[in-house]
Design a protein around this motif. Structure first.
Motif, PDB file in Angstrom:
ATOM      1  N   GLY A 160       0.790  -1.220   0.000  1.00 35.01           N
ATOM      2  CA  GLY A 160       0.000   0.000   0.000  1.00 35.01           C
ATOM      3  C   GLY A 160       0.818   1.264   0.000  1.00 35.01           C
ATOM      4  O   GLY A 160       0.266   2.377   0.015  1.00 35.01           O
ATOM      5  N   LEU A 161       2.153   1.138  -0.031  1.00 37.94           N
ATOM      6  CA  LEU A 161       3.018   2.312  -0.032  1.00 37.94           C
ATOM      7  C   LEU A 161       2.980   3.034  -1.374  1.00 37.94           C
ATOM      8  O   LEU A 161       2.671   2.445  -2.422  1.00 37.94           O
ATOM      9  CB  LEU A 161       4.456   1.908   0.282  1.00 37.94           C
ATOM     10  CG  LEU A 161       4.742   1.483   1.715  1.00 37.94           C
ATOM     11  CD1 LEU A 161       6.158   0.912   1.809  1.00 37.94           C
ATOM     12  CD2 LEU A 161       4.573   2.652   2.684  1.00 37.94           C
ATOM     13  N   VAL A 162       3.354   4.295  -1.351  1.00 37.45           N
ATOM     14  CA  VAL A 162       3.426   5.096  -2.569  1.00 37.45           C
ATOM     15  C   VAL A 162       4.486   4.537  -3.518  1.00 37.45           C
ATOM     16  O   VAL A 162       5.369   3.783  -3.108  1.00 37.45           O
ATOM     17  CB  VAL A 162       3.751   6.563  -2.252  1.00 37.45           C
ATOM     18  CG1 VAL A 162       2.622   7.195  -1.450  1.00 37.45           C
ATOM     19  CG2 VAL A 162       5.079   6.679  -1.491  1.00 37.45           C
ATOM     20  N   GLU A 163       4.393   4.927  -4.780  1.00 33.92           N
ATOM     21  CA  GLU A 163       5.356   4.455  -5.784  1.00 33.92           C
ATOM     22  C   GLU A 163       6.758   4.967  -5.489  1.00 33.92           C
ATOM     23  O   GLU A 163       7.725   4.206  -5.559  1.00 33.92           O
ATOM     24  CB  GLU A 163       4.906   4.886  -7.183  1.00 33.92           C
ATOM     25  CG  GLU A 163       5.741   4.320  -8.324  1.00 33.92           C
ATOM     26  CD  GLU A 163       6.966   5.157  -8.650  1.00 33.92           C
ATOM     27  OE1 GLU A 163       7.940   4.584  -9.156  1.00 33.92           O
ATOM     28  OE2 GLU A 163       6.940   6.378  -8.388  1.00 33.92           O
ATOM     29  N   GLY A 164       6.886   6.246  -5.206  1.00 34.13           N
ATOM     30  CA  GLY A 164       8.201   6.824  -4.959  1.00 34.13           C
ATOM     31  C   GLY A 164       8.115   7.967  -3.962  1.00 34.13           C
ATOM     32  O   GLY A 164       7.036   8.479  -3.657  1.00 34.13           O
ATOM     33  N   LYS A 193      -4.038  -4.562  -2.436  1.00 33.54           N
ATOM     34  CA  LYS A 193      -3.911  -4.265  -3.865  1.00 33.54           C
ATOM     35  C   LYS A 193      -2.453  -4.359  -4.297  1.00 33.54           C
ATOM     36  O   LYS A 193      -1.545  -4.115  -3.506  1.00 33.54           O
ATOM     37  CB  LYS A 193      -4.425  -2.844  -4.172  1.00 33.54           C
ATOM     38  CG  LYS A 193      -5.891  -2.629  -3.966  1.00 33.54           C
ATOM     39  CD  LYS A 193      -6.266  -1.174  -4.172  1.00 33.54           C
ATOM     40  CE  LYS A 193      -6.067  -0.725  -5.608  1.00 33.54           C
ATOM     41  NZ  LYS A 193      -6.522   0.668  -5.828  1.00 33.54           N
ATOM     42  N   PHE A 194      -2.264  -4.692  -5.575  1.00 32.52           N
ATOM     43  CA  PHE A 194      -0.943  -4.581  -6.197  1.00 32.52           C
ATOM     44  C   PHE A 194      -0.745  -3.135  -6.611  1.00 32.52           C
ATOM     45  O   PHE A 194      -1.473  -2.612  -7.464  1.00 32.52           O
ATOM     46  CB  PHE A 194      -0.842  -5.506  -7.411  1.00 32.52           C
ATOM     47  CG  PHE A 194       0.453  -5.361  -8.179  1.00 32.52           C
ATOM     48  CD1 PHE A 194       1.532  -6.185  -7.890  1.00 32.52           C
ATOM     49  CD2 PHE A 194       0.596  -4.413  -9.183  1.00 32.52           C
ATOM     50  CE1 PHE A 194       2.726  -6.059  -8.578  1.00 32.52           C
ATOM     51  CE2 PHE A 194       1.791  -4.283  -9.885  1.00 32.52           C
ATOM     52  CZ  PHE A 194       2.847  -5.109  -9.582  1.00 32.52           C
ATOM     53  N   LEU A 195       0.224  -2.480  -5.999  1.00 32.79           N
ATOM     54  CA  LEU A 195       0.575  -1.103  -6.334  1.00 32.79           C
ATOM     55  C   LEU A 195       2.093  -1.027  -6.380  1.00 32.79           C
ATOM     56  O   LEU A 195       2.751  -1.068  -5.342  1.00 32.79           O
ATOM     57  CB  LEU A 195       0.026  -0.122  -5.292  1.00 32.79           C
ATOM     58  CG  LEU A 195      -1.501  -0.024  -5.196  1.00 32.79           C
ATOM     59  CD1 LEU A 195      -1.900   0.723  -3.945  1.00 32.79           C
ATOM     60  CD2 LEU A 195      -2.052   0.679  -6.441  1.00 32.79           C
ATOM     61  N   TYR A 196       2.642  -0.944  -7.576  1.00 33.33           N
ATOM     62  CA  TYR A 196       4.087  -0.988  -7.757  1.00 33.33           C
ATOM     63  C   TYR A 196       4.765   0.113  -6.954  1.00 33.33           C
ATOM     64  O   TYR A 196       4.385   1.281  -7.043  1.00 33.33           O
ATOM     65  CB  TYR A 196       4.416  -0.850  -9.236  1.00 33.33           C
ATOM     66  CG  TYR A 196       5.859  -1.121  -9.568  1.00 33.33           C
ATOM     67  CD1 TYR A 196       6.321  -2.423  -9.695  1.00 33.33           C
ATOM     68  CD2 TYR A 196       6.738  -0.077  -9.778  1.00 33.33           C
ATOM     69  CE1 TYR A 196       7.643  -2.675 -10.014  1.00 33.33           C
ATOM     70  CE2 TYR A 196       8.062  -0.317 -10.097  1.00 33.33           C
ATOM     71  CZ  TYR A 196       8.512  -1.617 -10.221  1.00 33.33           C
ATOM     72  OH  TYR A 196       9.813  -1.875 -10.533  1.00 33.33           O
ATOM     73  N   SER A 197       5.765  -0.244  -6.144  1.00 32.70           N
ATOM     74  CA  SER A 197       6.364   0.717  -5.223  1.00 32.70           C
ATOM     75  C   SER A 197       7.879   0.594  -5.194  1.00 32.70           C
ATOM     76  O   SER A 197       8.426  -0.382  -4.670  1.00 32.70           O
ATOM     77  CB  SER A 197       5.805   0.503  -3.803  1.00 32.70           C
ATOM     78  OG  SER A 197       6.431   1.373  -2.890  1.00 32.70           O
ATOM     79  N   ASN A 198       8.549   1.577  -5.739  1.00 28.66           N
ATOM     80  CA  ASN A 198       9.993   1.676  -5.577  1.00 28.66           C
ATOM     81  C   ASN A 198      10.360   1.914  -4.112  1.00 28.66           C
ATOM     82  O   ASN A 198      11.354   1.383  -3.614  1.00 28.66           O
ATOM     83  CB  ASN A 198      10.537   2.817  -6.435  1.00 28.66           C
ATOM     84  CG  ASN A 198      10.601   2.459  -7.893  1.00 28.66           C
ATOM     85  OD1 ASN A 198      11.230   1.491  -8.265  1.00 28.66           O
ATOM     86  ND2 ASN A 198       9.926   3.239  -8.727  1.00 28.66           N
ATOM     87  N   ALA A 199       9.535   2.693  -3.427  1.00 27.21           N
ATOM     88  CA  ALA A 199       9.792   2.966  -2.017  1.00 27.21           C
ATOM     89  C   ALA A 199       9.802   1.670  -1.206  1.00 27.21           C
ATOM     90  O   ALA A 199      10.615   1.508  -0.289  1.00 27.21           O
ATOM     91  CB  ALA A 199       8.736   3.929  -1.473  1.00 27.21           C
ATOM     92  N   GLY A 200       8.927   0.736  -1.562  1.00 25.28           N
ATOM     93  CA  GLY A 200       8.898  -0.540  -0.860  1.00 25.28           C
ATOM     94  C   GLY A 200      10.187  -1.310  -0.995  1.00 25.28           C
ATOM     95  O   GLY A 200      10.656  -1.938  -0.028  1.00 25.28           O
ATOM     96  N   TYR A 201      10.800  -1.262  -2.178  1.00 26.97           N
ATOM     97  CA  TYR A 201      12.059  -1.985  -2.364  1.00 26.97           C
ATOM     98  C   TYR A 201      13.232  -1.261  -1.712  1.00 26.97           C
ATOM     99  O   TYR A 201      14.216  -1.893  -1.314  1.00 26.97           O
ATOM    100  CB  TYR A 201      12.290  -2.274  -3.853  1.00 26.97           C
ATOM    101  CG  TYR A 201      11.751  -3.646  -4.206  1.00 26.97           C
ATOM    102  CD1 TYR A 201      12.592  -4.744  -4.332  1.00 26.97           C
ATOM    103  CD2 TYR A 201      10.391  -3.858  -4.349  1.00 26.97           C
ATOM    104  CE1 TYR A 201      12.094  -6.007  -4.621  1.00 26.97           C
ATOM    105  CE2 TYR A 201       9.865  -5.113  -4.623  1.00 26.97           C
ATOM    106  CZ  TYR A 201      10.729  -6.183  -4.758  1.00 26.97           C
ATOM    107  OH  TYR A 201      10.235  -7.440  -5.009  1.00 26.97           O
TER     108      TYR A 201
END
Length: 395
Positions: A160-164, A193-201
């Motif tokens: 659920g985190l933002v993308e960047g 939900k699937f929400l692509y997140s660079n911040a997550g990585y």
């Protein structure tokens, strides 16, 4: 994963959907051949399936007639442990007249995520963490709205985190990145939900450091790259000769310099990029990575299987999934896994067929030229065409 006008990996959901649709096109032609990876933006993906391989046409001949004149890059293709093709095209540095080659060093962009995911599983094998752990075990007290986020949800882009959190080269420390990520407004509840997140990585890279007691790159170098024989992959530790690192070019043909010419910390990119992108590597090392993922040198079989397990369905696709740092697609002929990386200048695609262990990896330091070429539009044709010829040579 996909390109945006300001970052490597915006619009990722539509990108995945577009490339997963390409997989269906490939199945209509020949079930089980590999997809190109989640590279193209929705509405800008390659049109139509790749042509059937010409009789006795080599990978090199196919590339010669398919690639436009102008871009530089490198292609590697393999079948299991057999290196079938590795060569460059165009220039890695136009001003110096340096041709691209199999030894050229490129930014692999979001393909970095599979290294981060493998590092997390290595830590699980070592007993340092479990993917089901809440992130608070490693990152300290977290806000109520993020209390239930797990390591696995970061891996599968379901946190659920933002993308960047900002621009790639903003001078952000690890702790500043963690604080900003934990303070950000959630895009959805964890696990929903699937929400692509660079911040997550990037948070995963921080967890690698917290769980291991080592720096992110030193941990990867010792536990992943060294066992795989990858001596030319990393952020700063390999210390490549400058002339081997590719210069990147924008859509007007202007030099954007080498990755290290942008603001970086002494030990690699700042933390808006670390863990989710920015890793440098060569085509030869990407072949070694493929070979390591086919055996037990880096991870035992059960851990490797976890990387490629389809765990969350990608929105707007009928049969596309995301695993741990890899996009996944199953067909009657077997499983294909892939990822791509891109910025406004470069593009890379890595795909592996788990059915017959065919690897295709290609990267360009000049993927877009206004009014002339867009390698995203040729991603399917290039990737499937290379794979066809690798298989044809093995018959």
């Amino acid at each position: 994963m996909a390109l945006s006008h300001c970052r490597r990996t915006g619009a990722a959901v539509t990108a995945l959907a577009a490339l997963l649709t390409l997989g269906a096109c490939a199945d209509e032609r020949n079930a089980g051949r590999p997809d190109t990876g989640p590279a193209a933006r929705s509405g800008t993906g390659p049109a139509g399936a790749a042509p059937k391989a010409r009789a006795a046409e080599s990978v090199g001949d196919f590339l010669h007639r398919t690639l436009p004149a102008g871009p530089g890059g490198t292609v590697v293709a393999a079948r299991g442990d057999e290196l079938v093709y590795c060569a460059g095209f165009g220039a890695s540095d136009r001003a110096a007249g340096t041709p691209a080659s199999c030894r050229t060093v490129y930014d692999v962009m979001s393909i970095t995520k599979q290294f981060t995911a493998a590092a997390i599983l290595k830590l699980e094998v070592m007993g340092k963490l479990r993917v089901g752990d809440r992130i608070s075990r490693f990152l300290g007290p977290v806000p109520e709205d993020k209390r239930d986020i797990t390591v696995e949800q970061l891996l599968t882009h379901t946190s659920g985190l933002v993308e960047g959190l900002g621009e790639d080269y903003d001078p952000v420390s690890r702790d500043e990145m963690v604080d900003k990520a934990l303070a950000s407004k959630p895009e959805s509840a964890p696990g929903k939900k699937f929400l692509y997140s660079n911040a997550g990585y990037s948070l995963l890279a921080a967890i690698v450091e917290k769980a291991s007691g080592e720096g992110y790159e030193p941990f990867l170098a010792r536990h992943l790259f060294a066992p795989a024989g990858m001596e030319r992959t990393g952020y700063v530790l390999p210390r490549w000769p400058r002339h081997l690192i590719a210069v990147e070019y924008d859509s007007k043909g202007r030099s954007q310099g080498r990755p290290g010419d942008h603001p970086w910390a002494a030990d690699g990119p700042y933390w808006n990029l670390r863990g989710n992108g920015g890793m440098l590597s060569t085509a030869e090392d990407m072949f070694r990575w493929h070979r390591a993922l086919s055996g037990d040198d880096v991870l035992p079989e059960q851990a490797r299987k976890k990387l490629f397990e389809p765990r969350v369905r990608v929105p707007d696709s009928d049969d596309g999934w995301y695993g741990y740092g890899w996009a996944v697609r199953d067909s009657a002929e077997g499983r294909t896994v892939w990822h791509d990386g891109g910025n406004d200048w470069s593009l890379a695609v890595l795909t592996r067929s788990l059915r017959d262990d065919v690897l295709v990896y290609w990267v360009s330091n000049h993927a877009y030229r206004d009014g002339k070429w867009n390698l995203e539009d040729q991603a399917e044709k290039l990737t499937l065409g290379i794979a066809d010829r690798v298989r044809a040579e093995g018959r």
